[in-house]
Design a protein around this motif. Structure first.
Motif, mmCIF file in Angstrom:
data_model
loop_
_atom_site.group_PDB
_atom_site.id
_atom_site.type_symbol
_atom_site.label_atom_id
_atom_site.label_comp_id
_atom_site.label_asym_id
_atom_site.label_seq_id
_atom_site.Cartn_x
_atom_site.Cartn_y
_atom_site.Cartn_z
ATOM 1 N N GLU A 29 0.825 -1.204 0.000
ATOM 2 C CA GLU A 29 0.000 0.000 0.000
ATOM 3 C C GLU A 29 0.862 1.259 0.000
ATOM 4 O OE1 GLU A 29 -3.102 2.139 3.125
ATOM 5 O OE2 GLU A 29 -3.002 -0.044 3.044
ATOM 6 N N LYS A 30 2.001 1.209 0.731
ATOM 7 C CA LYS A 30 2.868 2.381 0.863
ATOM 8 C C LYS A 30 4.286 1.873 1.112
ATOM 9 C CE LYS A 30 2.889 6.827 3.356
ATOM 10 N NZ LYS A 30 2.240 7.579 4.491
ATOM 11 N N THR B 53 1.959 -9.804 -2.332
ATOM 12 C CA THR B 53 1.391 -8.626 -1.695
ATOM 13 C C THR B 53 1.859 -8.556 -0.248
ATOM 14 O OG1 THR B 53 -0.571 -8.687 -3.101
ATOM 15 C CG2 THR B 53 -0.725 -7.435 -1.049
ATOM 16 N N LEU B 54 2.426 -7.415 0.122
ATOM 17 C CA LEU B 54 2.940 -7.220 1.465
ATOM 18 C C LEU B 54 1.848 -6.677 2.382
ATOM 19 C CD1 LEU B 54 6.322 -5.688 0.377
ATOM 20 C CD2 LEU B 54 6.107 -7.756 1.761
ATOM 21 N N PRO B 55 1.773 -7.174 3.611
ATOM 22 C CA PRO B 55 0.759 -6.684 4.548
ATOM 23 C C PRO B 55 1.193 -5.381 5.205
ATOM 24 C CG PRO B 55 2.125 -8.316 5.629
ATOM 25 C CD PRO B 55 2.625 -8.218 4.199
ATOM 26 N N ALA C 170 7.869 -5.109 6.157
ATOM 27 C CA ALA C 170 6.488 -4.623 6.173
ATOM 28 C C ALA C 170 6.077 -4.433 7.626
ATOM 29 C CB ALA C 170 5.569 -5.625 5.484
ATOM 30 N N VAL C 171 5.573 -3.232 7.922
ATOM 31 C CA VAL C 171 5.289 -2.828 9.299
ATOM 32 C C VAL C 171 3.787 -2.567 9.445
ATOM 33 C CG1 VAL C 171 5.949 -1.219 11.144
ATOM 34 C CG2 VAL C 171 7.559 -1.720 9.291
ATOM 35 N N THR D 298 9.502 -9.829 7.166
ATOM 36 C CA THR D 298 10.886 -9.386 6.990
ATOM 37 C C THR D 298 11.491 -10.155 5.827
ATOM 38 O OG1 THR D 298 11.075 -8.950 9.370
ATOM 39 C CG2 THR D 298 13.130 -9.086 8.112
ATOM 40 N N VAL D 299 11.955 -9.418 4.835
ATOM 41 C CA VAL D 299 12.494 -10.015 3.608
ATOM 42 C C VAL D 299 13.973 -9.666 3.501
ATOM 43 C CG1 VAL D 299 12.383 -9.993 1.084
ATOM 44 C CG2 VAL D 299 10.271 -9.883 2.438
#
Length: 519
Positions: free
Chosen positions: A8-9, A46-48, A489-490, A509-510
């Motif tokens: 999303e961002k 898709t990242l959360p 992703a936070v 975490t990637v």
């Protein structure tokens, strides 16, 4: 195979996007996710969460010490030495034997300044040697059996750069400062087989709080354990492994050079100690601590002479090894910078030299750090942990304390870390401290010395690109084409609500384009 990661961002370090295209573990393109999806893409993920940021690198962490905390006696938070002794007694009952027991982390500053005594431990330990590190790891509290183990007795004199505390009767209290602690370094720790596994668990914990890389500061056994993990294909985060000064001859014989290695583990800097710590009242200050005039004049403890700093630095730099000098007091930082300036002048080196902690600095030295390109490797949570102690001990000193705003404004490269296990390794707690100058409970109101706050963009940069730069990793820290694909992703939009950063959690975490942690 290429993977499009959508979010999303996504903050790349320079702009917001919604897509990052990864191939062979590196970023190949960023931008609008829909436009990138129109290209030839093997898969889409898709990242959360509310925000994605570049992977966070801890510029100063003792990962082996953090790993060993799992097996040691914990006296952190005890109200006094007697409660600490009770915890030791319970630990010994649950872990019988005769071997040396390690633990930590007591804090005499939380005990009204009352220093512990070996006799309090002796009551519960008997003949079994026990050594407890202070919260800042610059002092030890040893029982009588442990003192005998290293040959410390009534006639032992203080070593250069250290101190054996004595009571009113002139007897050893068991509290050791700085180089007096190193006698225990030569004692074998019987966990060589267990340490790789303990460190693997610790790395999983670090990935779970959003760290993708670290500069590891501990001893040679940590280096061996990390290499073993790498050979097994089990090293999941990037590591710059520092060299302790006692291991410099070995590193030079082996031909280690800072920056050499692969995408997972590289040679880090030589770690030197110029002084002690504020909590132990041993950081080396130009002016005396308020209300103190001990046999060191209340100025703290220089653990290396100016000449030793120059010799170690020049030996390392000529061998292609960068230097990171622990300097908490302003006098220690000045002497470290004197050594750096001399060595850079005579060698012409472009290695990245560092001041570790850089907690209390002269303004003139900030300007000199900028001119020399010396990195300020700082730990924001030290500020929020210690501000009462600074107010009490350093009142009236003409210095900049925990001055990351002043450092950036002066043009000093800034790197953030934790110094765990001294502090919490969670980088979101550090980011909160950096932007608010407050503890997680909101104290002090308005922040301590709020003029030294930085923005969230600046704090993230110091904990990602800045920390990687300090370690000599030029392909880590931003999500831009050509960089290694490390990101987190936070669940919290750190940019929109920086005051809530301490509540943030890593969701994914990637590292190298592969998921290493998923909540």
């Amino acid at each position: 195979m290429s993977t499009l990661w959508r979010g999303e961002k996504i903050w790349t370090g320079t702009e917001f996007v919604t897509g990052v295209l990864i191939e062979a573990g590196r970023v190949v393109a960023t931008g609008d996710a829909e436009s990138l999806a129109a290209q030839t893409v093997s898969q889409i993920e898709t990242l959360p969460g509310a925000l994605v940021v570049p992977g966070l690198h801890d510029a100063h962490i003792h990962a082996a010490s953090l790993a060993r905390v799992r097996t040691e006696v914990d006296v952190r938070g005890c109200a006094d030495e007697f409660e600490a002794a009770e915890r030791v007694a319970r630990f010994l009952a649950a872990n019988p034997g005769t071997s040396l027991v390690w633990g930590g982390a007591w804090d005499a500053n939380q005990w009204g300044g009352r220093q512990p005594h070996r006799r309090t431990l002796d009551v519960v330990t008997g003949p079994r040697p026990v050594v407890l590190a202070s919260a800042d790891y610059h002092s030890l509290w040893a029982n009588s059996a442990a003192l005998r183990l290293v040959g410390y007795g009534p006639e032992t004199t203080d070593p250069a750069g250290g101190r054996l505390e004595r009571d009113a009767d002139g007897e050893l209290t068991g509290v050791l400062r700085e180089t007096a602690c190193t006698a225990f370094d030569d004692l074998p720790i019987d966990d060589a087989d267990a340490l790789p596994g303990l460190m693997a668990q610790t790395i999983d914990d670090l990935l779970a709080v959003g760290l993708t890389g670290m500069t590891e500061i501990d001893h040679e056994d940590a280096h061996v354990a990390l290499r073993a993990l790498h050979e097994q294909g089990a090293l999941k985060m990037r590591v710059s492994k520092a060299i302790r000064h006692e291991n410099l001859p070995l590193a030079m014989q082996q031909g280690r050079r800072t920056g050499e290695g692969d995408d997972w583990i590289r040679v880090g800097p030589l770690k030197l100690f110029a002084d002690g710590a504020l909590g132990s009242h041993t950081c080396h200050m130009t002016d005396a601590f308020a209300g103190e005039d001990g046999h060191d004049g209340g100025h703290g403890v220089p653990t290396l002479t100016q000449e030793q700093l120059k010799v170690y630095t020049e030996l390392a730099v000529r061998a292609g090894i960068a230097v990171a000098t622990h300097a908490i007091g302003d006098r220690a930082a000045t002497e470290a910078l004197d050594a750096y300036e001399h060595v850079l002048e005579v060698t012409g080196s472009d290695l990245r030299l560092r001041i570790e902690h850089a907690q209390h600095l002269r303004r003139a030295d900030l300007a000199r750090m900028a001119r020399l390109g010396v990195v300020a490797s700082m730990q924001p949570v030290h500020c929020t942990s210690d501000f009462e102690l600074v107010d009490a001990l350093l009142a009236g000193h003409d210095i900049v304390s925990y001055g990351w705003r002043s450092a950036l404004d002066a043009g000093v490269p800034l790197a953030f870390g934790s110094d765990a296990p001294v502090e919490d390794p969670n980088p979101f707690v550090a980011l909160h401290a950096a932007v608010t100058r407050q503890r997680v409970d909101g104290t002090p109101s308005g922040g301590w010395q709020p003029h030294e706050r930085v923005s969230m963009v600046e704090a993230l940069a110091a904990h990602s690109r800045g920390a990687a730069y300090a370690a000599g990793w030029d392909d880590v820290g931003t999500l831009t084409p050509g960089m290694l694909a490390d990101f987190v992703a936070v669940d919290t939009d750190l940019m929109a609500t920086p005051e809530r950063a301490h509540e943030a959690r890593a969701l994914t975490t990637v590292v190298g384009g592969e998921v290493r942690f998923s909540r």
